[in-house]
Design an enzyme around this catalytic site. Structure first.
Site, short mmCIF file in Angstrom:
data_model
loop_
_atom_site.label_atom_id
_atom_site.label_comp_id
_atom_site.label_asym_id
_atom_site.label_seq_id
_atom_site.Cartn_x
_atom_site.Cartn_y
_atom_site.Cartn_z
N SER A 103 12.12 13.38 6.34
CA SER A 103 12.84 14.42 5.60
C SER A 103 14.14 14.71 6.32
O SER A 103 14.27 14.42 7.52
CB SER A 103 11.99 15.71 5.53
OG SER A 103 12.71 16.77 4.97
N GLY A 158 -0.23 8.78 -0.98
CA GLY A 158 0.39 9.85 -1.76
C GLY A 158 0.90 9.36 -3.09
O GLY A 158 1.91 9.86 -3.61
N ALA A 159 0.18 8.41 -3.69
CA ALA A 159 0.69 7.72 -4.88
C ALA A 159 0.38 8.42 -6.19
O ALA A 159 0.76 7.92 -7.26
CB ALA A 159 0.12 6.30 -4.92
N ASP A 175 -8.12 10.54 2.43
CA ASP A 175 -7.58 11.62 3.27
C ASP A 175 -6.97 10.94 4.48
O ASP A 175 -7.68 10.37 5.32
CB ASP A 175 -8.71 12.57 3.69
CG ASP A 175 -8.22 13.73 4.54
OD1 ASP A 175 -7.11 13.64 5.12
OD2 ASP A 175 -8.96 14.73 4.66
N VAL A 176 -5.65 10.99 4.60
CA VAL A 176 -4.97 10.22 5.64
C VAL A 176 -5.23 10.76 7.04
O VAL A 176 -4.87 10.12 8.03
CB VAL A 176 -3.44 10.18 5.39
CG1 VAL A 176 -3.14 9.46 4.08
CG2 VAL A 176 -2.82 11.57 5.42
N LEU A 214 0.85 -1.20 0.00
CA LEU A 214 0.00 0.00 0.00
C LEU A 214 0.88 1.24 0.00
O LEU A 214 1.80 1.35 0.82
CB LEU A 214 -0.92 0.00 1.22
CG LEU A 214 -1.97 1.13 1.28
CD1 LEU A 214 -3.23 0.65 1.99
CD2 LEU A 214 -1.43 2.38 2.00
N TYR A 271 6.62 22.43 9.17
CA TYR A 271 7.10 21.25 8.45
C TYR A 271 8.20 20.55 9.23
O TYR A 271 8.19 19.32 9.40
CB TYR A 271 7.58 21.66 7.07
CG TYR A 271 8.02 20.51 6.19
CD1 TYR A 271 7.08 19.65 5.61
CD2 TYR A 271 9.36 20.28 5.92
CE1 TYR A 271 7.47 18.60 4.79
CE2 TYR A 271 9.77 19.23 5.10
CZ TYR A 271 8.82 18.40 4.55
OH TYR A 271 9.22 17.35 3.74
#
Length: 252
Positions: free
Chosen positions: A143, A12-13, A62-63, A9, A156
Protein backbone atom coordinates in the site's frame (compact mmCIF):
# COMPACT_ATOMS: atom_id res chain seq x y z
CA UNK A 1 -1.05 -14.45 -23.38
CA UNK A 2 1.73 -13.81 -20.88
CA UNK A 3 0.53 -16.55 -18.52
CA UNK A 4 -0.10 -19.29 -21.03
CA UNK A 5 0.82 -22.66 -19.44
CA UNK A 6 1.47 -21.00 -16.09
CA UNK A 7 -0.29 -21.72 -12.82
CA UNK A 8 -1.17 -18.54 -10.94
CA UNK A 9 -2.35 -18.57 -7.33
CA UNK A 10 -4.29 -15.54 -6.09
CA UNK A 11 -5.20 -15.06 -2.43
CA UNK A 12 -8.07 -12.75 -1.52
CA UNK A 13 -9.65 -13.62 -4.86
CA UNK A 14 -13.30 -13.35 -3.83
CA UNK A 15 -13.60 -9.62 -4.45
CA UNK A 16 -11.83 -6.33 -5.12
CA UNK A 17 -8.24 -6.29 -6.31
CA UNK A 18 -7.86 -10.04 -5.84
CA UNK A 19 -10.81 -10.82 -8.09
CA UNK A 20 -9.69 -8.25 -10.65
CA UNK A 21 -6.17 -9.70 -10.67
CA UNK A 22 -7.52 -13.20 -11.19
CA UNK A 23 -9.69 -12.04 -14.08
CA UNK A 24 -6.83 -10.11 -15.68
CA UNK A 25 -4.43 -13.06 -15.58
CA UNK A 26 -7.14 -15.47 -16.73
CA UNK A 27 -7.58 -13.25 -19.78
CA UNK A 28 -3.88 -13.81 -20.49
CA UNK A 29 -4.04 -17.59 -20.33
CA UNK A 30 -3.37 -18.41 -16.67
CA UNK A 31 -4.48 -21.62 -15.02
CA UNK A 32 -5.90 -20.22 -11.81
CA UNK A 33 -5.80 -21.25 -8.18
CA UNK A 34 -8.12 -18.98 -6.23
CA UNK A 35 -8.25 -18.73 -2.44
CA UNK A 36 -10.19 -16.66 0.05
CA UNK A 37 -11.70 -16.98 3.49
CA UNK A 38 -15.15 -16.14 2.04
CA UNK A 39 -16.21 -19.47 0.55
CA UNK A 40 -19.56 -18.63 -1.12
CA UNK A 41 -18.28 -15.58 -2.99
CA UNK A 42 -15.05 -17.39 -3.91
CA UNK A 43 -17.10 -20.19 -5.49
CA UNK A 44 -19.06 -17.62 -7.52
CA UNK A 45 -15.87 -16.04 -8.87
CA UNK A 46 -14.38 -19.44 -9.69
CA UNK A 47 -17.58 -20.51 -11.46
CA UNK A 48 -17.70 -17.30 -13.46
CA UNK A 49 -14.09 -17.65 -14.61
CA UNK A 50 -14.58 -21.32 -15.40
CA UNK A 51 -17.61 -20.49 -17.51
CA UNK A 52 -15.41 -18.10 -19.44
CA UNK A 53 -13.03 -20.88 -20.35
CA UNK A 54 -10.37 -20.63 -17.64
CA UNK A 55 -9.03 -23.65 -15.79
CA UNK A 56 -9.76 -22.94 -12.13
CA UNK A 57 -9.20 -24.56 -8.77
CA UNK A 58 -10.47 -22.83 -5.65
CA UNK A 59 -9.87 -23.39 -1.95
CA UNK A 60 -11.16 -21.75 1.20
CA UNK A 61 -8.08 -20.42 2.96
CA UNK A 62 -7.14 -18.50 6.10
CA UNK A 63 -3.70 -17.14 5.21
CA UNK A 64 -2.70 -16.94 8.88
CA UNK A 65 -2.85 -20.74 9.27
CA UNK A 66 0.30 -22.29 7.88
CA UNK A 67 -1.11 -25.81 7.64
CA UNK A 68 -3.95 -24.57 5.44
CA UNK A 69 -1.56 -22.71 3.15
CA UNK A 70 0.65 -25.77 2.82
CA UNK A 71 -2.37 -27.96 2.08
CA UNK A 72 -3.37 -25.68 -0.80
CA UNK A 73 0.08 -25.87 -2.37
CA UNK A 74 0.15 -29.65 -1.93
CA UNK A 75 -3.31 -29.93 -3.49
CA UNK A 76 -2.29 -27.87 -6.53
CA UNK A 77 0.79 -30.03 -7.09
CA UNK A 78 -1.33 -33.16 -6.75
CA UNK A 79 -3.98 -31.89 -9.17
CA UNK A 80 -1.78 -30.27 -11.81
CA UNK A 81 1.63 -31.88 -11.27
CA UNK A 82 3.45 -28.74 -10.24
CA UNK A 83 3.09 -25.93 -7.70
CA UNK A 84 2.18 -22.41 -8.86
CA UNK A 85 4.62 -20.47 -11.02
CA UNK A 86 3.15 -17.17 -9.83
CA UNK A 87 1.68 -16.16 -6.48
CA UNK A 88 -0.25 -12.91 -6.11
CA UNK A 89 -0.87 -12.47 -2.41
CA UNK A 90 -3.74 -9.98 -2.20
CA UNK A 91 -5.55 -11.01 1.01
CA UNK A 92 -5.60 -8.37 3.72
CA UNK A 93 -7.67 -6.25 6.09
CA UNK A 94 -7.98 -2.72 7.42
CA UNK A 95 -9.85 -1.08 10.29
CA UNK A 96 -9.57 2.66 10.75
CA UNK A 97 -9.32 3.95 14.31
CA UNK A 98 -7.29 6.48 16.27
CA UNK A 99 -4.09 5.17 17.80
CA UNK A 100 -5.22 5.98 21.35
CA UNK A 101 -8.43 3.97 20.87
CA UNK A 102 -6.78 0.97 19.25
CA UNK A 103 -6.98 -2.25 21.24
CA UNK A 104 -4.12 -4.69 21.41
CA UNK A 105 -6.47 -7.31 19.97
CA UNK A 106 -7.10 -5.18 16.87
CA UNK A 107 -3.38 -4.41 16.54
CA UNK A 108 -2.41 -8.08 16.67
CA UNK A 109 -5.20 -9.17 14.31
CA UNK A 110 -4.17 -6.67 11.64
CA UNK A 111 -0.50 -7.59 11.92
CA UNK A 112 -1.39 -11.28 11.83
CA UNK A 113 -3.48 -11.08 8.67
CA UNK A 114 -1.46 -8.54 6.71
CA UNK A 115 2.13 -9.23 7.75
CA UNK A 116 2.24 -12.72 9.22
CA UNK A 117 -0.05 -13.94 6.43
CA UNK A 118 2.39 -12.51 3.88
CA UNK A 119 5.30 -14.26 5.57
CA UNK A 120 3.48 -17.60 5.66
CA UNK A 121 2.23 -17.48 2.07
CA UNK A 122 5.55 -16.12 0.84
CA UNK A 123 7.66 -18.74 2.55
CA UNK A 124 5.46 -21.70 1.58
CA UNK A 125 5.29 -20.43 -2.02
CA UNK A 126 9.03 -19.83 -2.28
CA UNK A 127 9.90 -23.24 -0.84
CA UNK A 128 7.53 -24.94 -3.27
CA UNK A 129 9.13 -23.07 -6.19
CA UNK A 130 12.66 -23.91 -5.06
CA UNK A 131 11.80 -27.59 -4.58
CA UNK A 132 10.26 -27.75 -8.07
CA UNK A 133 13.02 -25.73 -9.74
CA UNK A 134 10.53 -23.06 -10.80
CA UNK A 135 11.82 -19.63 -11.77
CA UNK A 136 8.81 -17.97 -10.19
CA UNK A 137 7.30 -14.63 -9.28
CA UNK A 138 5.69 -13.53 -6.04
CA UNK A 139 3.70 -10.29 -5.91
CA UNK A 140 2.58 -8.87 -2.58
CA UNK A 141 -0.20 -6.35 -2.11
CA UNK A 142 1.30 -3.59 0.01
CA UNK A 143 0.00 0.00 0.00
CA UNK A 144 1.04 3.61 -0.14
CA UNK A 145 0.56 3.14 3.61
CA UNK A 146 3.64 0.94 3.48
CA UNK A 147 5.69 3.94 2.34
CA UNK A 148 4.12 6.88 4.19
CA UNK A 149 1.91 7.08 7.26
CA UNK A 150 -1.75 8.07 7.29
CA UNK A 151 -3.86 9.06 10.27
CA UNK A 152 -6.02 6.56 12.17
CA UNK A 153 -4.27 3.56 10.62
CA UNK A 154 -1.35 2.74 12.91
CA UNK A 155 -1.80 -1.04 12.73
CA UNK A 156 -2.43 -1.04 8.99
CA UNK A 157 0.50 1.30 8.31
CA UNK A 158 2.83 -0.83 10.42
CA UNK A 159 1.69 -4.03 8.72
CA UNK A 160 2.21 -2.64 5.23
CA UNK A 161 5.61 -1.13 6.07
CA UNK A 162 6.42 -4.65 7.23
CA UNK A 163 5.20 -6.19 3.99
CA UNK A 164 7.50 -3.88 2.02
CA UNK A 165 10.47 -4.83 4.21
CA UNK A 166 9.62 -8.52 3.93
CA UNK A 167 9.29 -8.26 0.16
CA UNK A 168 12.66 -6.54 -0.27
CA UNK A 169 14.44 -9.09 1.91
CA UNK A 170 12.80 -11.99 0.10
CA UNK A 171 13.88 -10.45 -3.21
CA UNK A 172 17.50 -10.50 -2.05
CA UNK A 173 17.35 -13.96 -0.47
CA UNK A 174 15.53 -15.59 -3.39
CA UNK A 175 17.35 -14.01 -6.33
CA UNK A 176 19.84 -16.90 -6.35
CA UNK A 177 16.88 -19.22 -6.88
CA UNK A 178 15.58 -17.14 -9.82
CA UNK A 179 12.46 -16.11 -7.90
CA UNK A 180 11.41 -12.49 -8.26
CA UNK A 181 9.55 -10.76 -5.43
CA UNK A 182 7.82 -7.39 -5.76
CA UNK A 183 4.90 -5.43 -4.35
CA UNK A 184 2.13 -3.29 -5.72
CA UNK A 185 1.41 -0.31 -3.48
CA UNK A 186 -2.03 1.13 -4.25
CA UNK A 187 -3.44 4.36 -2.98
CA UNK A 188 -7.18 4.70 -2.43
CA UNK A 189 -8.91 2.16 -4.69
CA UNK A 190 -12.67 1.75 -4.95
CA UNK A 191 -13.12 -1.64 -3.25
CA UNK A 192 -15.22 -3.07 -0.46
CA UNK A 193 -12.23 -2.75 1.87
CA UNK A 194 -12.13 1.04 1.44
CA UNK A 195 -15.82 1.84 1.15
CA UNK A 196 -15.74 3.78 4.41
CA UNK A 197 -13.76 6.41 2.51
CA UNK A 198 -15.97 6.62 -0.56
CA UNK A 199 -19.54 5.73 0.46
CA UNK A 200 -19.84 9.28 1.80
CA UNK A 201 -19.72 11.60 -1.26
CA UNK A 202 -18.40 14.49 0.82
CA UNK A 203 -15.50 12.44 2.18
CA UNK A 204 -14.66 11.14 -1.29
CA UNK A 205 -14.80 14.64 -2.76
CA UNK A 206 -12.50 16.01 -0.05
CA UNK A 207 -10.01 13.15 -0.32
CA UNK A 208 -9.73 13.26 -4.09
CA UNK A 209 -9.53 17.06 -4.11
CA UNK A 210 -6.92 17.40 -1.37
CA UNK A 211 -4.81 14.27 -1.76
CA UNK A 212 -5.00 12.84 -5.28
CA UNK A 213 -3.71 14.95 -8.21
CA UNK A 214 -5.73 12.88 -10.70
CA UNK A 215 -8.86 13.85 -8.70
CA UNK A 216 -10.42 10.39 -8.64
CA UNK A 217 -10.18 7.04 -6.91
CA UNK A 218 -8.44 4.13 -8.58
CA UNK A 219 -10.26 1.06 -9.87
CA UNK A 220 -9.35 -2.55 -9.00
CA UNK A 221 -8.64 -3.29 -12.66
CA UNK A 222 -5.96 -0.59 -12.71
CA UNK A 223 -4.16 -2.27 -9.83
CA UNK A 224 -4.65 -5.70 -11.39
CA UNK A 225 -2.83 -4.54 -14.53
CA UNK A 226 0.20 -3.72 -12.39
CA UNK A 227 0.00 -7.05 -10.56
CA UNK A 228 -0.03 -8.81 -13.93
CA UNK A 229 2.98 -6.84 -15.16
CA UNK A 230 5.13 -7.66 -12.14
CA UNK A 231 4.01 -11.28 -12.23
CA UNK A 232 4.85 -11.67 -15.90
CA UNK A 233 8.09 -12.15 -17.81
CA UNK A 234 7.74 -8.57 -19.01
CA UNK A 235 9.22 -7.74 -15.58
CA UNK A 236 11.95 -10.38 -15.84
CA UNK A 237 14.65 -7.99 -14.51
CA UNK A 238 12.46 -6.41 -11.83
CA UNK A 239 12.74 -7.60 -8.24
CA UNK A 240 12.55 -5.88 -4.87
CA UNK A 241 10.42 -3.12 -6.39
CA UNK A 242 7.44 -1.24 -4.94
CA UNK A 243 5.13 -0.21 -7.79
CA UNK A 244 2.97 2.68 -6.59
CA UNK A 245 -0.52 2.99 -8.11
CA UNK A 246 -2.04 6.08 -6.50
CA UNK A 247 -3.04 8.74 -9.04
CA UNK A 248 -0.06 10.83 -7.95
CA UNK A 249 -0.90 10.95 -4.23
CA UNK A 250 2.67 10.42 -3.02
CA UNK A 251 4.00 13.20 -5.25
CA UNK A 252 2.38 15.92 -3.14
Amino acid sequence: MRFDNKIVLVTGAANGIGEASARRMASEGARLVLTDIESPRLAEVASSLGAGGAEVLHYTLDVTVRDQVQQVFDAVKSAWGTPPHVVAHIAGMVKAQHFLKMSQEDWLRTLNVNLNGSYIVGQVAAQAMVDAGIHGSIVFMASTNGLVAEEDLADYNASKFGVVGLMKTMAVDLAQHHIRVNSVNPGLIRTRLTRGAWENPEVEAWYTRERIPMRRLGQPEEVAACVAFLASDDASYVTGHTLVVDGGQLTI
